[in-house]
Each structure stands twice: as C-alpha cells, then as structure tokens.
Motif scaffolding. Structure first.
Motif, PDB file in Angstrom:
ATOM      1  N   UNK A  63       0.723  -1.084  -0.052  1.00  0.00           N
ATOM      2  CA  UNK A  63       0.130  -0.044   0.014  1.00  0.00           C
ATOM      3  C   UNK A  63       0.717   1.184  -0.108  1.00  0.00           C
ATOM      4  N   UNK A  64       0.443   2.248  -0.580  1.00  0.00           N
ATOM      5  CA  UNK A  64       1.043   3.520  -0.753  1.00  0.00           C
ATOM      6  C   UNK A  64       0.183   4.607  -0.286  1.00  0.00           C
ATOM      7  N   UNK A  65       0.534   5.498   0.792  1.00  0.00           N
ATOM      8  CA  UNK A  65      -0.419   6.404   1.449  1.00  0.00           C
ATOM      9  C   UNK A  65       0.047   7.823   0.796  1.00  0.00           C
ATOM     10  N   UNK A  66      -0.873   8.617   0.687  1.00  0.00           N
ATOM     11  CA  UNK A  66      -0.659  10.053   0.201  1.00  0.00           C
ATOM     12  C   UNK A  66      -1.207  10.749   1.154  1.00  0.00           C
ATOM     13  N   UNK A  67      -0.514  11.758   2.076  1.00  0.00           N
ATOM     14  CA  UNK A  67      -1.107  12.660   3.153  1.00  0.00           C
ATOM     15  C   UNK A  67      -1.138  13.983   2.626  1.00  0.00           C
ATOM     16  N   UNK A  68      -2.207  14.620   2.573  1.00  0.00           N
ATOM     17  CA  UNK A  68      -2.181  16.169   2.248  1.00  0.00           C
ATOM     18  C   UNK A  68      -2.243  16.736   3.632  1.00  0.00           C
ATOM     19  N   UNK A  69      -1.271  17.917   3.832  1.00  0.00           N
ATOM     20  CA  UNK A  69      -1.269  18.613   4.766  1.00  0.00           C
ATOM     21  C   UNK A  69      -2.204  20.014   4.517  1.00  0.00           C
ATOM     22  N   UNK A  70      -2.837  20.098   5.626  1.00  0.00           N
ATOM     23  CA  UNK A  70      -3.907  21.316   5.462  1.00  0.00           C
ATOM     24  C   UNK A  70      -3.189  22.473   6.196  1.00  0.00           C
ATOM     25  N   UNK A  71      -2.272  22.376   7.015  1.00  0.00           N
ATOM     26  CA  UNK A  71      -1.556  23.368   7.694  1.00  0.00           C
ATOM     27  C   UNK A  71      -0.489  24.076   6.984  1.00  0.00           C
ATOM     28  N   UNK A  72       0.281  23.126   6.112  1.00  0.00           N
ATOM     29  CA  UNK A  72       1.363  23.806   5.328  1.00  0.00           C
ATOM     30  C   UNK A  72       1.206  23.363   3.899  1.00  0.00           C
ATOM     31  N   UNK A  86       9.177   7.327   3.690  1.00  0.00           N
ATOM     32  CA  UNK A  86       8.823   8.382   3.134  1.00  0.00           C
ATOM     33  C   UNK A  86       9.368   8.092   1.593  1.00  0.00           C
ATOM     34  N   UNK A  87       8.502   8.174   0.645  1.00  0.00           N
ATOM     35  CA  UNK A  87       8.918   8.077  -0.851  1.00  0.00           C
ATOM     36  C   UNK A  87       9.112   9.433  -1.463  1.00  0.00           C
ATOM     37  N   UNK A  88       8.220  10.301  -1.240  1.00  0.00           N
ATOM     38  CA  UNK A  88       8.178  11.621  -1.636  1.00  0.00           C
ATOM     39  C   UNK A  88       7.704  12.604  -0.879  1.00  0.00           C
ATOM     40  N   UNK A  89       8.280  13.926  -0.855  1.00  0.00           N
ATOM     41  CA  UNK A  89       7.755  14.851  -0.247  1.00  0.00           C
ATOM     42  C   UNK A  89       7.739  16.065  -0.978  1.00  0.00           C
ATOM     43  N   UNK A  90       6.505  16.666  -1.280  1.00  0.00           N
ATOM     44  CA  UNK A  90       6.228  17.809  -2.232  1.00  0.00           C
ATOM     45  C   UNK A  90       5.905  18.928  -1.592  1.00  0.00           C
ATOM     46  N   UNK A  91       6.429  20.305  -1.812  1.00  0.00           N
ATOM     47  CA  UNK A  91       5.898  21.310  -1.418  1.00  0.00           C
ATOM     48  C   UNK A  91       5.493  22.063  -2.780  1.00  0.00           C
ATOM     49  N   UNK A  92       4.690  23.043  -2.428  1.00  0.00           N
ATOM     50  CA  UNK A  92       4.396  23.942  -3.526  1.00  0.00           C
ATOM     51  C   UNK A  92       4.187  25.529  -2.821  1.00  0.00           C
ATOM     52  N   UNK A  93       3.776  26.136  -3.736  1.00  0.00           N
ATOM     53  CA  UNK A  93       3.661  27.833  -3.230  1.00  0.00           C
ATOM     54  C   UNK A  93       2.489  27.934  -2.272  1.00  0.00           C
ATOM     55  N   UNK A  97      -3.573  26.822  -3.067  1.00  0.00           N
ATOM     56  CA  UNK A  97      -4.560  26.263  -1.982  1.00  0.00           C
ATOM     57  C   UNK A  97      -5.297  24.906  -2.579  1.00  0.00           C
ATOM     58  N   UNK A  98      -4.920  23.911  -1.690  1.00  0.00           N
ATOM     59  CA  UNK A  98      -5.401  22.433  -2.023  1.00  0.00           C
ATOM     60  C   UNK A  98      -6.794  22.483  -1.040  1.00  0.00           C
ATOM     61  N   UNK A  99      -7.763  22.104  -1.478  1.00  0.00           N
ATOM     62  CA  UNK A  99      -9.047  22.042  -0.844  1.00  0.00           C
ATOM     63  C   UNK A  99      -9.591  20.585  -0.984  1.00  0.00           C
ATOM     64  N   UNK A 100      -9.526  19.808   0.039  1.00  0.00           N
ATOM     65  CA  UNK A 100     -10.263  18.375  -0.056  1.00  0.00           C
ATOM     66  C   UNK A 100     -11.608  18.647   0.180  1.00  0.00           C
TER      67      UNK A 100
END
Length: 146
Positions: A63-72, A86-93, A97-100
């Motif tokens: 299984x591979x889990x993708x966790x979206x941070x709502x604070x950062x 940890x396979x991948x850590x991605x930051x963006x501008x 804004x990502x809205x789940x």
C-alpha cells in the motif's frame, strides 16, 4: 568639413522612448502567463506524483499512502501507512490552496492500484481553479479547469 554617419541624441531618445512604451504594454500580460505556468506546472507535477504512487504500489505489491497537509503547502507519499517509509515529499507555493472537497486525507493506493475512496480536490491559484477527481477502479483520476 567631414560628415559622419550616425544617430543624434534626439533620435536615440525617441527610439528608447518607443521601446519603453511598448515594453510597458507587454509586461502586465506576462503576469497572467506566469500565473498560468505556475498552476500548469503544479498540476503536471501532481499528476506525475499520483501516478508514481500508484505504480509504486503495483510494482512493490504494497500500500502507498498520500497525506495532504492542511496547515502547510505540502503533501507526502509514503510506503505502507502514514508512519511508513517516506517516498516523496512535495512542497508547493503558499499562494496555491488545496481544498479537499469530498476526498479525505490520507489517500491510499492498494497493491492492486485501486484507491481506498473516491473524491474531489480543488486547487486554487490566483483567479484559476482546477478540480481533480479521483475515481474508484484502478485509481484513475482526471483534472478539469473550472
């Protein structure tokens, strides 16, 4: 008396004035282009990251889990559960804004490539909004500009 061919100071100033006026007309349109390139780059990177997570789950039979941070402004891709490797850590501008909307964090890709639940994410950047919809069945998703 010898006449030299060249430009006078007045001619040079007129040409420089015309160039500066034309450049002032073009620069405001560049802001919209830069904004579009930022969101396009993020969407392409996000699609590649989700396909990577799905392919990793299929190839490694885990299984591979993708966790979206709502604070950062970041998301993480991990092998196994939330506390896995940890396979991948991605930051963006920060401006993006990502809205789940209906998708809940974490998103899990099972070893067969399917996801744990369907849902929608909205991506806002400036005046542009994109919708990313995850469908059940083989972990397919699509991106749509709103």
């Amino acid at each position: 008396m010898r006449k030299e061919n060249g430009f006078t100071l007045i001619e040079m100033l007129i040409v420089l004035t015309m160039i500066s006026v034309l450049s002032m007309l073009v620069i405001p349109k560049m802001d919209a282009l830069i904004e579009k390139k930022h969101i396009d780059y993020f969407i392409e990177q996000f699609k590649d990251d989700m396909l990577y997570a799905q392919q990793y789950a299929l190839v490694h039979k885990c299984t591979v889990t993708v966790v979206f941070s709502l604070q950062q402004p970041e998301y993480r891709v991990m092998e196994g559960n939330v506390f896995g490797r940890l396979l991948l850590h991605r930051t963006y501008s920060d401006n993006m804004k990502l809205q789940l909307v209906t998708l809940q964090s974490p998103l899990i890709f099972f070893p067969n490539g399917n996801i744990n639940r369907a849902g929608t994410i909205l991506v806002h950047y400036g005046k542009q909004t994109y919708q990313i919809v995850f469908l059940l069945g083989k972990g397919r998703f699509y991106v749509q500009k709103l």
